[in-house]
Design a protein around this motif. Structure first.
Motif, PDB file in Angstrom:
ATOM      1  N   GLU A  30       0.901  -1.585  -0.216  1.00 21.40           N
ATOM      2  CA  GLU A  30       0.142   0.242   0.062  1.00 21.40           C
ATOM      3  C   GLU A  30       0.572   1.354  -0.228  1.00 21.40           C
ATOM      4  OE1 GLU A  30      -4.141   0.309  -0.465  1.00 21.40           O
ATOM      5  OE2 GLU A  30      -3.022   2.249  -1.019  1.00 21.40           O
ATOM      6  N   ARG A  55      -4.290   5.809   3.340  1.00 20.46           N
ATOM      7  CA  ARG A  55      -5.773   5.009   2.572  1.00 20.46           C
ATOM      8  C   ARG A  55      -5.729   3.654   2.597  1.00 20.46           C
ATOM      9  NH1 ARG A  55      -8.549   4.741  -1.315  1.00 20.46           N
ATOM     10  NH2 ARG A  55      -8.145   2.787  -3.367  1.00 20.46           N
ATOM     11  N   LEU A  56      -5.097   3.029   3.342  1.00 23.23           N
ATOM     12  CA  LEU A  56      -5.707   1.954   4.480  1.00 23.23           C
ATOM     13  C   LEU A  56      -7.137   2.321   5.130  1.00 23.23           C
ATOM     14  CD1 LEU A  56      -2.660  -0.054   5.667  1.00 23.23           C
ATOM     15  CD2 LEU A  56      -4.212  -1.126   3.987  1.00 23.23           C
TER      16      LEU A  56
END
Lengths: 434, 355
Positions: B333, B339-340
């Motif tokens: 990632e 973003r996770l």
């Protein structure tokens, strides 16, 4: 999605494990001694033998005598990497477990802990490092730097130089690690140089340049000082000695402080290091009954990380010396308070009344290992005398008697520095002596 | 199920442009703040406050500072440690000159000195881009380290060359110095961090943030639509340095209590950069997540091994695990934790009935 679960799982597992470990209660009836040591990073070369010496002597007391006064010692190492930030983290993480004393093993960490000690009521034993002014016990009740300060050491080295060909009009090169530790004795050196009429060339070595000192020694070659004094630590020491050998600086005019005289420092330079001198305040070699006991009870039983050959190395013995001062102070504290399990406040009393006589040294199997140390309320350093040793290519040999520092010159300066330190600290705790 | 926005209608532009358009987020952030302000200081012990909460918040703020510059304005900087140092030394000098001035104001003011230094070192960014700019900021890092070590006036001529933090009180409560309790220091840090984060969240949504992002995405295009590169890049450098400076001042005054030059060395810059990269470039939440992760992972590792393995081995393991995890996250990632979290949120909206 799987990644998220994995990450969450790992985090949860780590949290649980962390809390379990943190809540692990300390064993009943033990004295907890946290050791801020370092076996990693650029200072590991110097730090590892000291950590081993400290650890092994305490382990030996546990194995041989069942602790001190019948109470086991619980020793826990916390890795600082000689980094002040990590050191404070170690301090904060261990002080709640009933720590009785801290040995920060870094002047930088010591400086950060000095103001915390009176608040948390845990004394600091900075054995032969830290802030020189803490020898003034009235102003620094919670900090001890037995057996000697950097300033008394510096004055003793100057005395040694003066006795070996005079110092008036000479040029002294002073190379030091450019951190709190290295800069510490500069005020004294500056004053002595104007009082005694010698000049000083200062050559600071930054932590980044420790392993690349060619430009520094080029300066030495240009300046041609009559004597060189080095305040180095970690990887700085062997590099400096190698560079000195390379420019053919007379090794018997090159004196390191007691932190620049490890076996790890001279061995890499090979034959070039022969003749190099360093200050010291304890014996080297393993010919002491206490050290033989360490080999018998700890090393042969595989309870140490140290190899048998390192016992007796200068820095290993430094660690032992530190452990001896700590252990004897614990014993003193037990005698004074009548308690078996002591607290930080008891330990402070123990350190302040520590009287390590020649007879007592013999009793614990370290006859002649060091000069007797007697700490008092006024004087938190206690012994002060040092000697100069010389590397003969295989081992350190003493080349001087015990040299007393210039007490009359050093003490007033220490007192001034101590007063200066507490000047703008209105809540600073002091004590009155008798 | 819990996280469904069905039925939350936006009837005004204002509501549609809110920082937290989803009601659950808004409730969550208030609960989080209530927890941090009301629960944490009274239930956590000194170790948790001192070794985990305070440093995480301070590093979070430093990471926001770097994120404004690197994540939003696209200017890679390796000088964070130096800028933090500027704040710390400025704070020491200010409180020496004005001992009676409220220390919180002093900490906030000291950021301006870091901002001035950041402004000066930001000047080359007009001509230098990318890796070359990183090298230029590296130069600032080395210069500042040199200055902190050599200019004795900066550390008040202390023999040790270290900053020693004096005790400063507000309403007779010690805020800095050894007598300050962890709880007081935590609350002050939390207050400053929350306030500055709120300012930052508004900055990045406003004119400044939008021009930074335009410059980041393509500076020629940004110039063509009328954004002045000079002022945009320099505001990014100054504001970023201001945040770093305040974080540095807090690090010394409200957390460590003393500091040497080594506290602001290049490793420190890298540490903050890792936090930003792991947390997520261009995300304020990511700054905190990255800081929490990078700072606390070694502590957790150490805590979980306890005394079973000796300290040095744990240290080595921590180095290896952190290194491996950084590479792992960069592969899996690259946009970091932020973003996770975003992906998790999207999944949660459909949970437990995804199509």
């Amino acid at each position: 999605m799987r990644l998220k679960q994995l990450a969450l799982g790992v985090a949860a597992a780590a949290m649980v494990a962390g809390t379990v470990a943190a809540s692990k209660a300390q064993a009943e009836d033990s004295i907890y001694i946290p050791l801020l040591t370092y076996r990693t990073g650029p200072f590991a070369g110097s730090g590892t033998p000291i950590a081993d010496g400290l650890h092994d002597y305490f382990t030996m007391l546990n194995e041989r005598d069942g602790g001190i006064g019948g109470v086991k010692l619980m020793v826990e190492e916390c890795e600082t990497g000689y980094n002040a930030q990590k050191g404070v983290e170690c301090y904060e993480g261990t002080k709640g477990k009933g720590a009785v004393v801290y040995n920060p093993y870094s002047t930088g960490i010591t400086l950060q802990l000095i103001p915390k000690a009176p608040v948390d009521k845990i004394p600091i034993l900075s054995m032969g490092y830290g802030l020189s002014a803490t020898a003034v016990g009235e102003k620094f009740p919670w900090t001890f730097n037995a057996p000697a300060t950097y300033w008394s050491q510096m004055s003793a080295i100057i005395k040694y130089i003066d006795a070996n060909g005079g110092i008036k009009g000479k040029k002294i090169g002073f190379t030091y690690l450019d951190v709190g530790y290295g800069r510490e004795p500069i005020p004294l050196l500056d004053e002595l140089s104007s009082e005694m009429g010698f000049s000083v060339v200062k050559i600071p070595v930054g932590v980044k340049e420790m392993q690349n000192q060619s430009s520094h020694w080029l300066q030495v070659r240009k300046e041609r000082p009559d004597w060189m004094i080095m305040l180095g630590w970690g990887a700085m020491n062997p590099t400096a000695i190698k560079e000195a050998a390379k420019i053919k600086y007379p090794m018997d005019k090159f004196i390191g402080v007691w932190w620049s005289g490890g076996n790890v420092d001279v061995v890499p330079a090979g034959a070039g290091a022969t003749g190099y001198k360093s200050a010291n305040f304890h014996g080297t070699g393993a010919d002491y009954p206490a050290l033989q006991d360490i080999i018998k009870h700890v090393i042969d039983k595989g309870k140490s990380q140290a190899k048998k050959e390192t016992v007796g190395n200068n820095f290993y013995n430094r660690g032992v010396m530190n452990a001896v001062v700590t252990a004897e102070a614990i014993r003193t504290a037990q005698e004074i308070t009548g308690k078996k399990v002591i607290t930080g406040e008891d330990m402070r009393k123990g350190l302040e009344n520590l009287n390590l006589t020649a007879a007592r040294l013999k009793e614990i199997g370290l006859e002649g290992f060091t000069n007797p140390i007697s700490v008092s309320c006024k004087d938190h350093a206690g012994a002060h005398a040092i000697y100069i040793q010389q590397w003969d290519g295989k081992a350190w040999k003493s080349v001087s008697d015990w040299i007393e520092p210039m007490r009359d010159r050093v003490r007033p300066k220490l007192e001034m520095a101590a007063a200066e330190y507490i000047k703008d600290k209105p809540d600073w705790q002091t004590q009155t002596c008798q | 199920m819990l996280y469904r926005e069905t039925g939350q209608f936006k009837t005004t532009y204002r509501a549609d442009q809110a920082v937290f358009p989803i009601r659950q987020d808004l409730i969550g952030i208030w609960l989080m703040l209530a927890f941090l302000f009301l629960v944490v200081p009274f239930t956590f012990n000194d170790f948790w406050l001192n070794s985990i909460m305070i440093p995480t918040l301070i590093f979070g703020l430093a990471a926001i500072g770097l994120n404004l510059l690197t994540g939003y304005a696209g200017q890679l900087s390796l000088g964070t440690g130096g800028f933090m140092g500027c704040g710390a030394y400025a704070c020491l000098k200010l409180t020496t000159f004005f001992p009676d001035l409220n220390i919180i104001i002093v900490i906030l003011l000291s950021g301006f000195f870091a901002a001035i230094v950041g402004f000066i070192f930001g000047l080359p960014s007009l001509r230098i881009k990318g890796f070359y700019l990183a090298v230029a900021t590296l130069a600032s890092q080395f210069f500042l380290e040199w200055a902190f070590g050599r200019i004795a006036w900066l550390y008040n001529y202390a023999d040790s060359g270290a900053i020693e933090v004096p005790t400063r009180r507000i309403l007779d409560i010690a805020i800095t110095g050894p007598n300050a309790t962890a709880m007081t220091r935590y609350l002050v840090v939390l207050f400053i961090v929350v306030a500055l984060t709120w300012v930052a969240s508004n900055l990045v949504r406003g004119r400044f943030g939008r021009s930074w992002m335009a410059v980041r995405d393509m500076d020629i295009a940004a110039e063509l639509i009328g954004i002045r590169l000079l002022s945009t890049k320099l505001t990014a450098f100054s504001i970023s340095s201001y945040y770093c400076g305040v974080a540095g001042a807090m690090m010394v005054f409200l957390w460590l209590g003393a500091a040497e030059v080594e506290s602001f060395d290049i490793n420190h810059s890298f540490l903050v950069l890792f936090m930003v990269i792991i947390g997520g470039l261009g995300s304020l939440l990511g700054s905190f997540l990255g800081a929490a992760f990078i700072w606390n992972l070694p502590i957790l590792l150490r805590g979980s091994f306890g005394q079973a393995i000796d300290a040095a081995t744990v240290e080595h393991i921590a180095f290896m695990v952190v290194g491996a995890l950084i590479i792992f996250f960069l592969i899996v990632e690259p946009h970091g934790f932020a973003r996770l979290w975003q992906i998790a949120k999207e999944k949660l909206r459909l949970w437990p009935f995804p199509y």
